[in-house]
Design a protein around this motif. Structure first.
Motif, PDB file in Angstrom:
ATOM      1  N   VAL A 442      55.679  35.250  43.478  1.00 15.63           N
ATOM      2  CA  VAL A 442      54.406  34.542  43.181  1.00 15.63           C
ATOM      3  C   VAL A 442      53.718  35.653  42.178  1.00 15.63           C
ATOM      4  CG1 VAL A 442      52.268  33.724  43.663  1.00 15.63           C
ATOM      5  CG2 VAL A 442      54.093  33.169  45.119  1.00 15.63           C
ATOM      6  N   SER A 443      53.840  36.871  42.393  1.00 15.06           N
ATOM      7  CA  SER A 443      53.438  38.199  41.644  1.00 15.06           C
ATOM      8  C   SER A 443      53.590  38.169  40.325  1.00 15.06           C
ATOM      9  CB  SER A 443      53.700  39.443  42.375  1.00 15.06           C
ATOM     10  OG  SER A 443      55.130  39.640  42.362  1.00 15.06           O
ATOM     11  N   GLN A 444      54.671  37.452  39.715  1.00 15.87           N
ATOM     12  CA  GLN A 444      55.135  37.411  38.384  1.00 15.87           C
ATOM     13  C   GLN A 444      53.676  36.699  37.502  1.00 15.87           C
ATOM     14  OE1 GLN A 444      58.959  35.607  37.960  1.00 15.87           O
ATOM     15  NE2 GLN A 444      59.830  37.286  39.275  1.00 15.87           N
ATOM     16  N   ASP A 445      53.258  35.828  37.928  1.00 15.81           N
ATOM     17  CA  ASP A 445      52.136  34.884  37.355  1.00 15.81           C
ATOM     18  C   ASP A 445      50.718  35.291  37.972  1.00 15.81           C
ATOM     19  OD1 ASP A 445      53.774  33.777  35.314  1.00 15.81           O
ATOM     20  OD2 ASP A 445      54.678  32.336  36.970  1.00 15.81           O
ATOM     21  N   LYS A 446      50.672  36.331  38.989  1.00 11.56           N
ATOM     22  CA  LYS A 446      49.505  36.455  39.619  1.00 11.56           C
ATOM     23  C   LYS A 446      48.183  36.700  38.840  1.00 11.56           C
ATOM     24  CE  LYS A 446      47.832  38.478  43.946  1.00 11.56           C
ATOM     25  NZ  LYS A 446      46.622  39.068  43.507  1.00 11.56           N
ATOM     26  N   HIS A 447      48.527  37.831  38.081  1.00 14.05           N
ATOM     27  CA  HIS A 447      47.360  38.050  36.899  1.00 14.05           C
ATOM     28  C   HIS A 447      46.735  36.917  36.218  1.00 14.05           C
ATOM     29  CE1 HIS A 447      50.779  37.618  34.335  1.00 14.05           C
ATOM     30  NE2 HIS A 447      50.039  37.477  33.352  1.00 14.05           N
ATOM     31  N   ARG A 448      47.385  35.916  35.967  1.00 11.98           N
ATOM     32  CA  ARG A 448      46.883  34.703  35.582  1.00 11.98           C
ATOM     33  C   ARG A 448      46.059  33.891  36.518  1.00 11.98           C
ATOM     34  NH1 ARG A 448      49.251  30.530  34.146  1.00 11.98           N
ATOM     35  NH2 ARG A 448      51.344  30.989  34.805  1.00 11.98           N
ATOM     36  N   TYR A 449      46.485  33.839  37.979  1.00 16.59           N
ATOM     37  CA  TYR A 449      45.803  32.937  38.796  1.00 16.59           C
ATOM     38  C   TYR A 449      44.661  33.753  39.471  1.00 16.59           C
ATOM     39  CZ  TYR A 449      50.624  30.814  39.372  1.00 16.59           C
ATOM     40  OH  TYR A 449      51.701  30.318  39.049  1.00 16.59           O
ATOM     41  N   ASP A 450      44.760  35.090  39.327  1.00  8.93           N
ATOM     42  CA  ASP A 450      43.600  36.197  39.552  1.00  8.93           C
ATOM     43  C   ASP A 450      42.066  36.079  38.712  1.00  8.93           C
ATOM     44  OD1 ASP A 450      44.962  37.075  41.788  1.00  8.93           O
ATOM     45  OD2 ASP A 450      45.398  39.012  40.548  1.00  8.93           O
ATOM     46  N   GLU A 451      42.603  35.632  37.300  1.00  5.74           N
ATOM     47  CA  GLU A 451      41.668  35.222  36.531  1.00  5.74           C
ATOM     48  C   GLU A 451      40.980  33.944  36.729  1.00  5.74           C
ATOM     49  OE1 GLU A 451      43.177  34.962  32.606  1.00  5.74           O
ATOM     50  OE2 GLU A 451      43.895  37.313  32.506  1.00  5.74           O
ATOM     51  N   ILE A 452      41.688  32.941  37.382  1.00 10.31           N
ATOM     52  CA  ILE A 452      41.140  31.618  37.559  1.00 10.31           C
ATOM     53  C   ILE A 452      40.343  31.993  38.936  1.00 10.31           C
ATOM     54  CG2 ILE A 452      41.610  29.327  38.333  1.00 10.31           C
ATOM     55  CD1 ILE A 452      44.133  29.445  36.843  1.00 10.31           C
ATOM     56  N   PHE A 453      40.875  32.673  39.898  1.00 15.55           N
ATOM     57  CA  PHE A 453      40.474  32.943  41.335  1.00 15.55           C
ATOM     58  C   PHE A 453      38.791  33.438  40.921  1.00 15.55           C
ATOM     59  CE2 PHE A 453      39.570  35.744  44.823  1.00 15.55           C
ATOM     60  CZ  PHE A 453      39.700  35.256  46.078  1.00 15.55           C
ATOM     61  N   TYR A 454      38.549  34.537  40.110  1.00 13.69           N
ATOM     62  CA  TYR A 454      37.363  35.315  40.097  1.00 13.69           C
ATOM     63  C   TYR A 454      36.516  34.254  39.281  1.00 13.69           C
ATOM     64  CZ  TYR A 454      39.297  39.325  42.182  1.00 13.69           C
ATOM     65  OH  TYR A 454      39.918  39.854  43.226  1.00 13.69           O
ATOM     66  N   THR A 455      36.724  33.285  38.693  1.00 14.30           N
ATOM     67  CA  THR A 455      35.742  32.562  38.089  1.00 14.30           C
ATOM     68  C   THR A 455      35.228  31.453  39.108  1.00 14.30           C
ATOM     69  OG1 THR A 455      37.395  30.814  37.323  1.00 14.30           O
ATOM     70  CG2 THR A 455      36.937  32.618  35.823  1.00 14.30           C
ATOM     71  N   LEU A 456      35.893  31.435  40.313  1.00 11.40           N
ATOM     72  CA  LEU A 456      35.393  30.525  41.403  1.00 11.40           C
ATOM     73  C   LEU A 456      34.348  30.905  42.407  1.00 11.40           C
ATOM     74  CD1 LEU A 456      39.033  28.783  42.118  1.00 11.40           C
ATOM     75  CD2 LEU A 456      37.182  27.828  40.605  1.00 11.40           C
ATOM     76  N   MET A 457      33.918  32.176  42.115  1.00 10.64           N
ATOM     77  CA  MET A 457      32.782  32.927  42.881  1.00 10.64           C
ATOM     78  C   MET A 457      33.213  33.012  44.206  1.00 10.64           C
ATOM     79  SD  MET A 457      29.452  30.851  41.228  1.00 10.64           S
ATOM     80  CE  MET A 457      30.106  29.019  41.855  1.00 10.64           C
ATOM     81  N   PRO A 458      34.110  33.987  44.533  1.00 16.41           N
ATOM     82  CA  PRO A 458      34.626  34.411  45.780  1.00 16.41           C
ATOM     83  C   PRO A 458      33.753  35.185  46.528  1.00 16.41           C
ATOM     84  CG  PRO A 458      35.584  35.753  44.192  1.00 16.41           C
ATOM     85  CD  PRO A 458      34.970  34.525  43.600  1.00 16.41           C
ATOM     86  N   VAL A 459      33.614  34.629  47.704  1.00  8.67           N
ATOM     87  CA  VAL A 459      32.444  35.459  48.708  1.00  8.67           C
ATOM     88  C   VAL A 459      33.098  36.488  49.531  1.00  8.67           C
ATOM     89  CG1 VAL A 459      30.499  35.437  50.311  1.00  8.67           C
ATOM     90  CG2 VAL A 459      30.755  33.779  48.254  1.00  8.67           C
ATOM     91  N   ASN A 460      33.188  37.653  49.519  1.00  4.00           N
ATOM     92  CA  ASN A 460      33.714  38.409  50.625  1.00  4.00           C
ATOM     93  C   ASN A 460      35.286  38.232  50.448  1.00  4.00           C
ATOM     94  OD1 ASN A 460      31.499  39.610  51.652  1.00  4.00           O
ATOM     95  ND2 ASN A 460      31.363  37.763  53.242  1.00  4.00           N
ATOM     96  N   GLY A 461      35.884  38.145  49.106  1.00  7.00           N
ATOM     97  CA  GLY A 461      37.141  38.220  48.910  1.00  7.00           C
ATOM     98  C   GLY A 461      37.755  36.730  48.925  1.00  7.00           C
TER      99      GLY A 461
END
Length: 537
Positions: A442-461
């Motif tokens: 999964v880490s091969q595309d994780k940088h793209r998934y992380d960009e989406i993750f941080y747009t979803l307003m995570p709280v405490n990660g």
């Protein structure tokens, strides 16, 4: 040791009978209950010869039928992965007879005339087709692992055009009908460049009427056309089959190239591999379903025998005692369709259980109706009792035998080559991708998934289920699928997704959108690295 009924004192049932196996139970039921009815009403003269012990004890059989040069003999060689005695392959009609490819400790050929006197082989009743057929029938025996579980029947290439007018010297369609009643699977082979169904091929397919559940279709040499042509070929084949196989159900068609040569067009390689695996699984299941198939065939035979008894006894009842017999016989033959309707109403029989009217009229021409036996209800009641009670108990015994000693699946030959190792079907694809590498795939595309993750307003990660749902729903997958992905991705079951869990969810969505199936449990190689310690604990 199995008993087909609940045993009473002395280890026997209330009829004084005890069976050790399903095969023995089937054979005894046929001999004691059904055979007397068949013999009384001349069933064997009109429909099918009497069954023998070898018919119940034989291995599952696969019958291959097709026009010449469609790859029938090559298909057998592909399954066995070795040549068999009597094998001839070529673009012209090479197989000019029937070849029963069976297991034998010593490799060799048994001629047809010797074969039909062997009580251990299920071919004794083929002697009714005479020397013209027996001279073109052989048994090819060889020690092969595949043949320990199944036998394969190769047939002559069906002729087309002017060639089909040549007489074979025996009733080809009737021989096919005989085999069709006894085999477990009928495979019709077509060539991607030879889709026309000749008159002889149509007649051959019609000979399998009533055996529709056994028929499978293989579109062979499918690698010789590209994807666009393959779609047109498949459509043309289904249209041609629809004119011959008169059933509302669509027959199962397997696409592929069944020989051990490189594919000419590799763009459909994945499709061909999936299709061949489906066909292999179907063939591999035959030993497991053999007893059930024989039971099913016995039930069909019993229903036909009952109907035949009603027809024969009705004709006897309508005949005058002294004068005008010939005239009455002609009248009854003309009224046979009407007689069918009368018997259907009187005995509550389905129209589908009755034999072909035209064929029955032709055969009845040669008999004296006044010499037919009258209806003997005791014989009918004996068969009815067998169908109502004893068959059901035998069904339970089949399940009992399978649970205690499941029959082995077909193995060896082509069935062995793709079961293990990196060339098995689906290896390194879909959910199994990354299973043999150290890094988390999964880490091969994780940088793209992380960009989406941080747009979803995570709280405490972590992101909430509401925010995750909004993003996951953009895939347009059904909620049932997304719900399964959520359960697989939420490794700590806290109702939220951290950075790695969200990346995993996105990866599973990608796999599903590519057409692969999701697992019921998350494989170890897909568990996020930060959650692997929790699983070990």
């Amino acid at each position: 040791m199995f008993s087909w009924v609940k045993q009473e004192q002395g280890g026997r049932n209330k009829d004084g009978e005890m069976y050790q196996t399903v095969t023995e139970g089937l054979q005894t039921l046929y001999t004691k209950k059904l055979l007397p009815l068949e013999e009384t009403y001349l069933f064997h003269d009109f429909h099918s010869p009497a069954l023998e012990a070898a018919d119940f004890q034989s291995k599952p059989m696969v019958l291959l039928v097709g026009q010449y040069s469609t790859g029938k003999t090559t298909f057998i060689r592909y399954l066995l992965e070795q040549d068999f005695p009597g094998m001839r392959i070529g673009p012209e009609p090479t197989t000019d007879g029937f070849i029963a490819v069976m297991y034998g400790e010593n490799e060799g050929i048994v001629p047809g005339n010797a074969l039909v006197v062997d009580p251990k082989k299920p071919f004794r009743k083929l002697n009714a087709f005479g020397n013209s057929f027996l001279n073109r029938f052989i048994c090819s025996q060889m020690p092969n692992q595949v043949l320990q579980s199944i036998s394969v029947i190769d047939t002559p290439g069906i002729l087309s055009g002017e060639k089909q007018r040549l007489s074979r010297g025996y009733d080809f369609a009737e021989v096919l009908r005989w085999f069709g009643e006894r085999v477990d699977r009928i495979i019709l082979l077509f060539d991607a460049h030879k889709l026309d169904i000749s008159d002889e091929f149509s007649e051959a397919i019609r000979a399998f009427k009533g055996q529709d559940d056994k028929i499978r279709v293989v579109l062979n040499k499918a690698d010789q056309v590209d994807t666009q042509q393959l779609m047109r070929v498949y459509g043309a084949l289904m249209w041609s089959l629809g004119k011959v196989i008169n059933t509302p159900e669509v027959v199962r068609v397997y696409l592929g190239s069944f020989w051990a040569k490189p594919l000419q067009n590799t763009e459909n390689r994945r499709l061909f591999e999936a299709e061949s695996q489906d066909l292999f699984r179907d063939i591999q299941s035959l030993p497991r379903n053999a007893a059930l198939r024989k039971l099913n065939d016995l039930i069909k035979r019993a229903r036909l025998a009952k109907v035949h008894a009603y027809i024969v006894s009705y004709l006897k009842k309508e005949m005058p005692s002294l004068f005008g017999r010939e005239k009455k016989k002609e009248e009854l033959l003309m009224r046979l369709p009407e007689i069918y309707t009368i018997l259907q109403r009187e005995h509550h029989i389905s129209p589908g259980d009755f034999p072909n009217v035209s064929k029955m009229q032709d055969m009845l021409q040669h008999y004296d109706f006044s010499k037919f036996p009258s209806l003997k209800m005791k014989l009918i009641e004996s068969v009815d009792k067998m169908l109502a009670t004893k068959i059901a108990v035998l069904m339970a015994m089949i399940r009992e035998e399978e649970s205690k000693l499941p029959p082995p699946m077909v193995s060896g030959g082509a069935f062995e080559g793709s079961q293990d190792g990196p060339f098995r079907h689906g290896y390194g694809e879909g959910i199994s991708a990354g299973a043999d590498i150290e890094d988390w795939i999964v880490s091969q595309d994780k940088h793209r998934y992380d960009e989406i993750f941080y747009t979803l307003m995570p709280v405490n990660g972590k992101i909430t289920g509401v925010n995750a749902k909004k993003e996951m729903s953009t895939s347009r997958l059904p909620n049932t699928v997304l719900g399964k992905i959520w359960k697989l991705a939420d490794c700590d079951c806290d109702g939220m997704l951290d950075e790695e869990e969200f990346a995993l969810a996105q990866y599973l969505i990608k796999i599903k959108l590519e057409g692969y199936e999701l697992p019921t449990e998350l494989p170890a190689h897909l568990v996020p690295p930060s959650h692997r310690k929790n699983l070990q604990d």
